[in-house]
Scaffold this motif. Sequence first.
Motif, PDB file in Angstrom:
ATOM      1  N   HIS A 157      11.723 -47.244  25.879  1.00 42.49           N
ATOM      2  CA  HIS A 157      11.579 -45.778  25.125  1.00 42.49           C
ATOM      3  C   HIS A 157      10.212 -46.053  24.276  1.00 42.49           C
ATOM      4  CE1 HIS A 157      14.975 -42.996  26.308  1.00 42.49           C
ATOM      5  NE2 HIS A 157      15.551 -44.237  26.186  1.00 42.49           N
ATOM      6  N   ASP A 158       9.336 -45.057  24.270  1.00 38.51           N
ATOM      7  CA  ASP A 158       7.929 -45.362  23.462  1.00 38.51           C
ATOM      8  C   ASP A 158       8.386 -44.542  22.187  1.00 38.51           C
ATOM      9  OD1 ASP A 158       6.820 -46.832  25.326  1.00 38.51           O
ATOM     10  OD2 ASP A 158       5.488 -45.343  25.935  1.00 38.51           O
ATOM     11  N   TYR A 159       8.041 -45.086  21.197  1.00 42.46           N
ATOM     12  CA  TYR A 159       8.110 -44.308  19.661  1.00 42.46           C
ATOM     13  C   TYR A 159       6.581 -44.515  19.250  1.00 42.46           C
ATOM     14  CZ  TYR A 159      13.041 -44.907  20.708  1.00 42.46           C
ATOM     15  OH  TYR A 159      14.150 -45.062  21.258  1.00 42.46           O
ATOM     16  N   VAL A 160       6.304 -43.583  18.096  1.00 37.99           N
ATOM     17  CA  VAL A 160       5.387 -43.665  17.196  1.00 37.99           C
ATOM     18  C   VAL A 160       5.718 -44.045  15.615  1.00 37.99           C
ATOM     19  CG1 VAL A 160       5.001 -41.077  16.988  1.00 37.99           C
ATOM     20  CG2 VAL A 160       3.220 -42.685  16.470  1.00 37.99           C
ATOM     21  N   ILE A 161       5.308 -45.162  15.133  1.00 41.37           N
ATOM     22  CA  ILE A 161       5.817 -45.536  13.959  1.00 41.37           C
ATOM     23  C   ILE A 161       4.701 -45.537  12.980  1.00 41.37           C
ATOM     24  CG2 ILE A 161       5.473 -47.698  14.683  1.00 41.37           C
ATOM     25  CD1 ILE A 161       8.074 -48.500  12.659  1.00 41.37           C
ATOM     26  N   TRP A 162       4.694 -45.289  11.673  1.00 39.89           N
ATOM     27  CA  TRP A 162       3.746 -45.046  10.755  1.00 39.89           C
ATOM     28  C   TRP A 162       4.345 -44.975   9.301  1.00 39.89           C
ATOM     29  CZ3 TRP A 162       5.128 -40.544  12.646  1.00 39.89           C
ATOM     30  CH2 TRP A 162       5.302 -39.495  11.785  1.00 39.89           C
ATOM     31  N   GLN A 163       3.548 -45.626   8.530  1.00 38.72           N
ATOM     32  CA  GLN A 163       3.807 -45.931   7.031  1.00 38.72           C
ATOM     33  C   GLN A 163       2.985 -44.952   6.134  1.00 38.72           C
ATOM     34  OE1 GLN A 163       4.834 -49.543   3.969  1.00 38.72           O
ATOM     35  NE2 GLN A 163       2.863 -49.802   5.508  1.00 38.72           N
ATOM     36  N   ASN A 164       3.485 -44.174   5.103  1.00 37.61           N
ATOM     37  CA  ASN A 164       2.470 -43.312   4.555  1.00 37.61           C
ATOM     38  C   ASN A 164       2.020 -44.260   3.346  1.00 37.61           C
ATOM     39  OD1 ASN A 164       4.582 -42.995   2.461  1.00 37.61           O
ATOM     40  ND2 ASN A 164       4.989 -41.036   3.081  1.00 37.61           N
ATOM     41  N   GLN A 165       1.259 -43.707   2.537  1.00 37.91           N
ATOM     42  CA  GLN A 165       0.617 -44.305   1.282  1.00 37.91           C
ATOM     43  C   GLN A 165       1.820 -44.746   0.039  1.00 37.91           C
ATOM     44  OE1 GLN A 165      -0.293 -41.318   2.160  1.00 37.91           O
ATOM     45  NE2 GLN A 165       0.595 -39.942   0.854  1.00 37.91           N
ATOM     46  N   LYS A 166       2.996 -43.873   0.137  1.00 42.05           N
ATOM     47  CA  LYS A 166       4.140 -43.991  -0.532  1.00 42.05           C
ATOM     48  C   LYS A 166       4.878 -45.324  -0.198  1.00 42.05           C
ATOM     49  CE  LYS A 166       4.725 -39.596  -0.730  1.00 42.05           C
ATOM     50  NZ  LYS A 166       5.592 -38.222  -0.806  1.00 42.05           N
ATOM     51  N   GLY A 167       4.752 -45.643   1.116  1.00 43.22           N
ATOM     52  CA  GLY A 167       5.442 -46.752   1.468  1.00 43.22           C
ATOM     53  C   GLY A 167       6.609 -46.264   2.179  1.00 43.22           C
ATOM     54  N   GLU A 168       6.748 -44.948   2.569  1.00 43.68           N
ATOM     55  CA  GLU A 168       7.811 -44.419   3.532  1.00 43.68           C
ATOM     56  C   GLU A 168       7.382 -44.724   4.646  1.00 43.68           C
ATOM     57  OE1 GLU A 168       9.530 -40.726   1.015  1.00 43.68           O
ATOM     58  OE2 GLU A 168       7.345 -40.656   1.915  1.00 43.68           O
ATOM     59  N   ILE A 169       8.451 -45.045   5.669  1.00 45.37           N
ATOM     60  CA  ILE A 169       8.084 -45.278   7.009  1.00 45.37           C
ATOM     61  C   ILE A 169       8.907 -44.331   7.753  1.00 45.37           C
ATOM     62  CG2 ILE A 169       8.315 -47.228   8.803  1.00 45.37           C
ATOM     63  CD1 ILE A 169       8.197 -49.300   6.743  1.00 45.37           C
ATOM     64  N   PHE A 170       8.098 -44.003   9.182  1.00 51.08           N
ATOM     65  CA  PHE A 170       8.680 -43.044   9.937  1.00 51.08           C
ATOM     66  C   PHE A 170       8.509 -43.476  11.299  1.00 51.08           C
ATOM     67  CE2 PHE A 170       6.948 -40.576   6.355  1.00 51.08           C
ATOM     68  CZ  PHE A 170       7.864 -39.949   5.890  1.00 51.08           C
ATOM     69  N   ALA A 171       9.438 -43.019  12.318  1.00 53.12           N
ATOM     70  CA  ALA A 171       9.115 -43.091  13.529  1.00 53.12           C
ATOM     71  C   ALA A 171       9.798 -42.042  14.473  1.00 53.12           C
ATOM     72  CB  ALA A 171       9.891 -44.440  14.299  1.00 53.12           C
ATOM     73  N   ILE A 172       9.158 -41.541  15.461  1.00 54.19           N
ATOM     74  CA  ILE A 172       9.768 -40.555  16.225  1.00 54.19           C
ATOM     75  C   ILE A 172       9.312 -40.536  17.719  1.00 54.19           C
ATOM     76  CG2 ILE A 172       9.754 -38.822  14.536  1.00 54.19           C
ATOM     77  CD1 ILE A 172       7.240 -37.456  15.495  1.00 54.19           C
ATOM     78  N   ASP A 173       9.991 -39.969  18.810  1.00 59.48           N
ATOM     79  CA  ASP A 173       9.545 -40.015  20.174  1.00 59.48           C
ATOM     80  C   ASP A 173       7.982 -39.938  20.238  1.00 59.48           C
ATOM     81  OD1 ASP A 173       9.958 -39.876  22.984  1.00 59.48           O
ATOM     82  OD2 ASP A 173      11.717 -38.937  22.401  1.00 59.48           O
ATOM     83  N   ASN A 174       7.478 -40.858  21.095  1.00 61.74           N
ATOM     84  CA  ASN A 174       5.967 -40.833  21.415  1.00 61.74           C
ATOM     85  C   ASN A 174       5.424 -39.884  22.249  1.00 61.74           C
ATOM     86  OD1 ASN A 174       3.413 -41.827  20.332  1.00 61.74           O
ATOM     87  ND2 ASN A 174       3.244 -43.091  22.422  1.00 61.74           N
ATOM     88  N   ILE A 175       6.487 -38.939  22.719  1.00 56.22           N
ATOM     89  CA  ILE A 175       6.134 -38.109  23.821  1.00 56.22           C
ATOM     90  C   ILE A 175       5.878 -36.740  23.089  1.00 56.22           C
ATOM     91  CG2 ILE A 175       6.617 -36.926  25.984  1.00 56.22           C
ATOM     92  CD1 ILE A 175       8.157 -39.551  26.626  1.00 56.22           C
ATOM     93  N   CYS A 176       4.727 -36.084  23.015  1.00 55.19           N
ATOM     94  CA  CYS A 176       4.781 -34.849  22.439  1.00 55.19           C
ATOM     95  C   CYS A 176       5.501 -33.824  23.128  1.00 55.19           C
ATOM     96  CB  CYS A 176       3.167 -34.360  22.349  1.00 55.19           C
ATOM     97  SG  CYS A 176       2.847 -32.917  21.454  1.00 55.19           S
ATOM     98  N   PRO A 177       6.104 -33.086  22.373  1.00 58.14           N
ATOM     99  CA  PRO A 177       7.276 -32.109  22.850  1.00 58.14           C
ATOM    100  C   PRO A 177       6.322 -30.880  23.620  1.00 58.14           C
ATOM    101  CG  PRO A 177       7.667 -32.156  20.787  1.00 58.14           C
ATOM    102  CD  PRO A 177       6.689 -33.144  20.903  1.00 58.14           C
ATOM    103  N   HIS A 178       5.048 -30.548  23.392  1.00 56.86           N
ATOM    104  CA  HIS A 178       4.352 -29.437  24.098  1.00 56.86           C
ATOM    105  C   HIS A 178       3.819 -30.065  25.353  1.00 56.86           C
ATOM    106  CE1 HIS A 178       0.384 -27.521  24.328  1.00 56.86           C
ATOM    107  NE2 HIS A 178       1.475 -26.513  24.504  1.00 56.86           N
ATOM    108  N   MET A 179       3.113 -30.891  25.619  1.00 62.54           N
ATOM    109  CA  MET A 179       2.733 -31.291  26.790  1.00 62.54           C
ATOM    110  C   MET A 179       2.494 -32.867  27.200  1.00 62.54           C
ATOM    111  SD  MET A 179       0.116 -27.949  27.893  1.00 62.54           S
ATOM    112  CE  MET A 179      -0.686 -28.527  29.482  1.00 62.54           C
ATOM    113  N   GLN A 180       3.308 -33.300  26.450  1.00 57.77           N
ATOM    114  CA  GLN A 180       3.788 -34.758  26.578  1.00 57.77           C
ATOM    115  C   GLN A 180       2.387 -35.938  26.383  1.00 57.77           C
ATOM    116  OE1 GLN A 180       4.831 -32.254  29.070  1.00 57.77           O
ATOM    117  NE2 GLN A 180       6.309 -32.186  27.411  1.00 57.77           N
ATOM    118  N   ALA A 181       1.547 -35.418  25.629  1.00 56.49           N
ATOM    119  CA  ALA A 181       0.693 -36.396  25.111  1.00 56.49           C
ATOM    120  C   ALA A 181       1.130 -37.403  24.256  1.00 56.49           C
ATOM    121  CB  ALA A 181      -0.704 -35.724  24.337  1.00 56.49           C
TER     122      ALA A 181
END
Length: 317
Positions: free
Chosen positions: A31-55
């Motif tokens: 499974h591919d995920y996209v993960i990032w950290q914001n400037q407050k140090g919070e970390i998020f990860a969601i499915d990497n496949i865009c639910p619109h047209m899968q970019a």
Amino acid sequence: MEPILPGAPWLIAHRSMLGVNKPHKITLNTHDYVIWQNQKGEIFAIDNICPHMQAPLSDGWICQERDTITCPFHALEFDGQGRLYREDKKDTQLITKPLELIISNDCIWTYAGFEPKLPIPDLHQRIVDEYEFIGVSGEKSIKGDFLSNIMVNYDYNHQNGTHKELFKITSCDVTYFEEKGYYAQVKQELIRDNNTLGELLKNPILGILPKTLTNTLEYAFPSTTVLFAKTPIGNIAQIHILYPEVEKRTKTFILMYAQVVNPLMKFLFQNSVLQAAATVIEQDTGAVESLYPKQKPKIRLPNEEIMFYAEKLYRNW
Ligand code: FES
Ligand SMILES: [Fe+2]
């Protein structure tokens, strides 16, 4: 592909690998995920496949004000929980799946949605309590299945070939091995020869290694192997991390921790210790990548029961 070791806690990254507001792609068990950290140090990860047209969302960008990731194809925005973001209202419905993360001492763990079968190993906590974080090294996607890669870490004969040149190893002896389920400890004695000047310039850390190295290794199957080594300028705890990306590709990186007394020493020590670790990873992964398909071995070497113990944990999962 069937998921590899479902329910295992996987350490997918260290906070320092993420930067700020930069999307990263992570592949775990296909499974591919996209993960990032914001400037407050919070970390998020969601499915990497865009639910619109899968970019691939990881090719998109982060909006700092709105805390969203923007898809690179049609610029739809999603927040870290997987909700679509429109104008100034957030949809309440999840439109894409978030990956549940557990952040512990800057290490980012996940069960990838499976029922946890093992806790996050306390080995990491013990190291953080006693050592200081030095950096990450040797990050690499290895062409090789998870089992072949993990077996190298439990293989007490490969030093004689794979790392012979680097460490000038003349003999390698296991003096202690104990396993308790998914946790194991090994003590090892390595005798080495002197390195040439050229080798020392390339890897200065070799210059401070004693002739006889007495190392302890601790294992928290399946994610973690730790090498504890004593050197004259400080003790190191080198954590080798592995996780399965796809069936025949495995991710690795090293988290380096040390107890260094002198700050100047730390400065000098830091780079060379990280560099040597990266070289070790190159050698281990190079060995795995060059293997022919597995067959039943016709020869046995001493201490191979340690390797077979790991293989058994894998097969009986
Ligand atoms: S594919 Fe992502 S916005 Fe269209
Ligand atoms: Fe190795």
